[in-house]
Design a protein around this motif. Structure first.
Motif, mmCIF file in Angstrom:
data_model
loop_
_atom_site.group_PDB
_atom_site.id
_atom_site.type_symbol
_atom_site.label_atom_id
_atom_site.label_comp_id
_atom_site.label_asym_id
_atom_site.label_seq_id
_atom_site.Cartn_x
_atom_site.Cartn_y
_atom_site.Cartn_z
ATOM 1 N N ALA A 30 0.834 -1.213 0.000
ATOM 2 C CA ALA A 30 0.000 0.000 0.000
ATOM 3 C C ALA A 30 0.866 1.259 0.000
ATOM 4 N N SER A 31 1.997 1.216 0.711
ATOM 5 C CA SER A 31 2.886 2.379 0.766
ATOM 6 C C SER A 31 3.551 2.647 -0.584
ATOM 7 N N LEU A 32 3.914 1.580 -1.305
ATOM 8 C CA LEU A 32 4.491 1.756 -2.645
ATOM 9 C C LEU A 32 3.479 2.375 -3.599
ATOM 10 N N LEU A 33 2.235 1.918 -3.488
ATOM 11 C CA LEU A 33 1.172 2.506 -4.311
ATOM 12 C C LEU A 33 1.006 3.985 -3.982
ATOM 13 N N MET A 34 1.005 4.296 -2.699
ATOM 14 C CA MET A 34 0.884 5.681 -2.270
ATOM 15 C C MET A 34 2.087 6.508 -2.712
ATOM 16 N N ALA A 35 3.286 5.924 -2.657
ATOM 17 C CA ALA A 35 4.498 6.636 -3.062
ATOM 18 C C ALA A 35 4.443 7.029 -4.531
ATOM 19 N N GLY A 36 3.983 6.101 -5.376
ATOM 20 C CA GLY A 36 3.862 6.420 -6.797
ATOM 21 C C GLY A 36 2.891 7.561 -7.045
ATOM 22 N N TRP A 37 1.757 7.503 -6.372
ATOM 23 C CA TRP A 37 0.751 8.561 -6.494
ATOM 24 C C TRP A 37 1.301 9.895 -5.994
ATOM 25 N N LEU A 38 1.964 9.855 -4.848
ATOM 26 C CA LEU A 38 2.489 11.069 -4.249
ATOM 27 C C LEU A 38 3.612 11.673 -5.087
ATOM 28 N N GLY A 75 3.907 11.452 -8.316
ATOM 29 C CA GLY A 75 3.268 12.093 -9.465
ATOM 30 C C GLY A 75 2.673 13.449 -9.104
ATOM 31 N N LEU A 76 2.007 13.530 -7.961
ATOM 32 C CA LEU A 76 1.443 14.811 -7.523
ATOM 33 C C LEU A 76 2.537 15.833 -7.232
ATOM 34 N N GLN A 77 3.634 15.361 -6.636
ATOM 35 C CA GLN A 77 4.734 16.267 -6.328
ATOM 36 C C GLN A 77 5.320 16.864 -7.605
ATOM 37 N N ARG A 78 5.459 16.043 -8.647
ATOM 38 C CA ARG A 78 5.967 16.555 -9.927
ATOM 39 C C ARG A 78 4.966 17.491 -10.588
ATOM 40 N N LEU A 79 3.678 17.246 -10.355
ATOM 41 C CA LEU A 79 2.640 18.086 -10.954
ATOM 42 C C LEU A 79 2.554 19.438 -10.269
ATOM 43 N N PHE A 80 2.531 19.450 -8.946
ATOM 44 C CA PHE A 80 2.313 20.687 -8.191
ATOM 45 C C PHE A 80 3.596 21.493 -7.957
ATOM 46 N N ALA A 121 -1.867 20.108 1.060
ATOM 47 C CA ALA A 121 -3.072 19.513 1.644
ATOM 48 C C ALA A 121 -3.663 18.459 0.711
ATOM 49 N N VAL A 122 -3.710 18.758 -0.579
ATOM 50 C CA VAL A 122 -4.231 17.796 -1.560
ATOM 51 C C VAL A 122 -3.346 16.557 -1.600
ATOM 52 N N CYS A 123 -2.034 16.757 -1.612
ATOM 53 C CA CYS A 123 -1.103 15.628 -1.653
ATOM 54 C C CYS A 123 -1.280 14.718 -0.441
ATOM 55 N N ILE A 124 -1.304 15.319 0.744
ATOM 56 C CA ILE A 124 -1.411 14.521 1.961
ATOM 57 C C ILE A 124 -2.775 13.855 2.066
#
Length: 529
Positions: A463-471, A473-478, A496-499
Motif C-alpha cells: 500500500a505504501s508503494l502505491l501511495m508513493a507512486g501517487w504522491l 506524481g502529484l509532487q511533480r505536478l504541483f 493539503a491535496v497531496c497529503i
C-alpha cells in the motif's frame, strides 16, 4: 485466550485518547518553532538557543521525565496500597528532596554555563564573535527549567497512579503555550532594553515550565494530596526510588550522549546547521509522538498484565498487533516526509527570516530523519515489553549500541554528506537498535507469530508503494520547479491535496488488502468522532 481483535481494539482506543493530548502539544510545539523561524530564521541566534536549550533539556530527559518518572511511579503505586497518609508523605518527601537536589544542580549549571557550552562545541562555533557568550547567557536563563519540569514529572506520576491521565497528558501543551506567548511577547520587548531578542524566547521557556507544573496542581489537590514540607533521607520509599533510578539513568545515558555527539559535530559545519537539525527533528517527532509514544502508553498496561499472568500467547499476539499498527502508521508517514520534505518545510517554516536556503537544508535533514521513523515507533513499543518481562538489560545494551553506531556513521560519512550525515546516523543507529531488540525479544518470548507480522508488513509495504507512486506524481505536478517564495497559499493547498489524497488512497488500499489493525483504527476513530 482473549481474542486478538479485542486486544488490538483496546490498544487502539487507548492510543487514540493519548494521541489527542500528544497532538495538541505537538501542534503548539510546531507553532512555537514557526515563531522561531519567523523571528530568527536559521543561523546565529537560533543556533545559540538550540545549544543552550539542549543542556537543561538533556538533563531533564535523563533525570526528570525519564529515570525519575519511571522509578517514582513504580514505588508510588506500591505505596498507594498502604493508605493515603503514607502515600502523601512519600510524595511530599520526593518533591522536597528532588526540588533541593535539582536546585543545587541548576545553580552549578548557571555558574558553569560558559564552560559547559565550550565542551559541547568545536572551534568553528567558538570563533564566531559573541556566539559562545550568547549561548552561555541563554543556558543560564533556561537552566531552572530542569527543576520545574522534573517536579512536573513527579506530579504527573502521582496523577497517573491515581487514574488521572488527561490533565497530565495536556501539560506539554501548557508548556508550549506559555513558551510561545511569553517568549514571543518578551522577544519583541527585549531590544528596547538593549537585550538580544532571543533572550525573550529563553525566558519564555521558564514561563512554559511554570505552566506545565502549575496546570496539574489543581487536579493534584482534588485527588486529596496535601503538601507537608519535610525531608527524610532515611525514608525507604525515597531510597527505593534512588536505587531504581540508577539502571534507568544508565540506560538513558547513551541516548543523551547521542545528542552531545551530534551537537558537537554540527557545531563544526556551516552556520545554521544546528537550526536545520532542530526544525527538522520537530517535524519528524510529530509522527513519532503520535504513533510510537501513544501506542507505547496504550500497550504497556496490557503487556504488563499478560506478563504478570505468565500469559505468553496473549502477550505475543498483543506485541505483534501493536508492532503492525506502528508500521501501519509510520511507514506511510516516512514516505510522505521523504517525498514532500521541501514543500512541507516551505509551508510551515519559510516565513520572515527563514529563507529558501534554510528550507533546502531543513528538508534534506528531514528526509534523512524520516528513513528511521519506523524504527523509532517500533522501539517505543518494544522497550516496555522488556521491562514487563523483567529484562531491562536488553534496552540498556541497545542504547549503548545505538550510541556506537551513531558515532561510527558520522565519522564515516560526515565529510561527504555534511548535515545530512547527522540525521542519517540517527536513523541508522535506531534501525540497528530495532533489529537487535527484535532478535532479543524473539528469543526471550520463545518466538512470536512471524508469519502474521510478515503478512501485515507485506500489505503495508504494498500500500505504501502505491501511495508513493501517487504522491511522486502529484509532487511533480504541483512542484515542477521546486519550492517558491511567492505562492504560499497555492503551496498550502497543494500540500493539503497531496497529503489528503495519499492518505485516502493508502487507507483504501489497506482496506482492500484487509489489514485488521488498520480497520480497527478506522472504526475507533469514527466511533470517537
Amino acid at each position: 485466550m482473549a481474542k486478538k481483535s479485542d486486544q488490538t481494539g483496546t490498544i487502539a482506543r487507548s492510543a487514540a485518547v493519548v494521541s489527542f493530548a500528544v497532538l495538541c502539544s505537538r501542534i503548539l510545539g510546531l507553532v512555537r518553532e514557526q515563531a522561531f523561524a519567523i523571528l530568527f530564521g536559521a543561523g546565529y541566534a537560533f543556533d545559540a538557543f538550540v545549544v543552550a536549550f539542549r543542556i537543561p533539556n538533556m538533563l531533564r530527559d535523563l533525570f526528570g521525565e525519564g529515570a525519575l518518572s519511571a522509578a517514582f511511579v513504580a514505588v508510588f503505586a506500591a505505596y498507594n496500597e498502604k493508605g493515603e497518609k503514607e502515600t502523601w508523605r512519600l510524595a511530599s518527601n520526593v518533591l522536597v528532596f528532588f526540588g533541593l537536589f535539582l536546585s543545587v544542580l541548576t545553580l552549578v549549571g548557571i555558574f558553569a554555563s560558559e564552560h559547559i557550552v565550550r565542551l559541547l562545541v568545536q572551534d568553528e562555533y567558538i570563533q564566531v564573535p559573541g556566539k559562545v557568550e550568547l549561548t552561555a547567557r541563554l543556558t543560564a536563563i533556561m537552566f531552572p527549567f530542569l527543576t520545574l519540569v522534573s517536579l512536573a514529572a513527579v506530579v504527573m506520576g502521582v496523577l497517573n497512579t491515581k487514574g488521572r491521565f488527561f490533565v497530565p497528558a495536556m501539560a506539554g501543551s501548557f508548556f508550549n503555550l506559555g513558551a510561545l506567548i511569553g517568549g514571543v511577547s518578551l522577544s519583541l520587548l527585549m531590544p528596547r532594553f538593549d537585550q538580544p531578542a532571543i533572550v525573550g524566547m529563553a525566558i519564555g521557556v521558564l514561563i512554559g515550565g511554570v505552566l506545565q507544573l502549575g496546570c496539574q496542581l489543581p487536579t493534584l489537590r482534588r485527588t486529596g494530596f496535601r503538601f507537608v514540607p519535610h525531608l527524610d533521607l532515611r525514608d525507604p520509599g525515597l531510597r527505593r526510588i534512588l536505587v531504581l533510578m540508577m539502571p534507568a539513568v544508565i540506560g538513558l545515558a547513551p541516548l543523551q550522549f547521542n545528542i552531545v555527539i551530534n551537537t558537537y559535530f554540527a557545531s563544526s559545519l556551516a552556520e545554521g546547521t544546528l537550526s536545520w537539525l532542530n526544525y527538522a527533528f520537530r517535524l519528524f517527532w510529530l509522527p513519532v509522538g503520535l504513533f510510537g509514544v501513544a501506542l507505547s502508553v496504550a500497550t504497556m498496561p496490557v503487556v504488563s498484565r499478560f506478563a504478570a499472568q505468565k500469559d505468553m500467547p496473549n502477550l505475543k499476539n498483543t506485541y505483534v498487533s501493536s508492532l503492525t499498527m506502528a508500521f501501519c502508521l509510520s511507514v506511510p508517514a516516512s514516505v510522505g516526509l521523504i517525498i514532500l520534505a521541501q514543500p512541507i518545510v516551505r509551508v510551515i517554516f519559510q516565513h520572515g527570516r527563514f529563507d529558501v536556503a534554510a528550507t533546502v537544508g531543513t528538508a534534506e535533514v528531514l528526509a534523512c530523519y524520516a528513513v528511521g521513523l519506523f524504527a523509532y515507533a517500533a522501539v517505543k513499543i518494544m522497550v516496555p515489553i522488556f521491562y514487563a518481562l523483567d529484562r531491562p538489560r536488553y534496552p540498556v545494551i541497545g542504547s549503548f549500541l545505538t550510541m556506537l553506531v551513531n558515532l561510527l556513521i558520522i565519522l564515516a560519512v560526515l565529510e561527504h554528506l555534511e548535515h545530512r550525515a547527522l540525521a542519517l546516523s540517527i536513523s541508522g543507529a535506531m534501525t540497528v537498535n530495532f533489529i537487535f531488540l527484535s532478535v532479543m525479544l524473539y528469543r526471550l518470548m520463545g518466538g512470536y507469530p512471524l508469519a502474521g507480522l510478515a503478512r501485515g508488513l507485506g500489505k503495508i509495504v504494498l500500500a505504501s508503494l502505491l501511495m508513493a507512486g501517487w504522491l511522486y506524481g502529484l509532487q511533480r505536478l504541483f512542484f515542477p520547479g521546486g519550492i517558491s517564495e511567492e505562492r504560499l497559499l497555492l503551496d498550502i493547498a497543494a500540500v493539503a491535496v497531496c497529503i489528503g489524497s495519499s492518505a485516502l488512497l493508502y487507507g483504501l488500499a489497506l482496506q482492500l488488502l484487509k489489514l485488521e489493525e488498520m480497520n480497527l483504527l478506522v472504526r475507533r476513530l469514527l466511533r470517537r468522532g
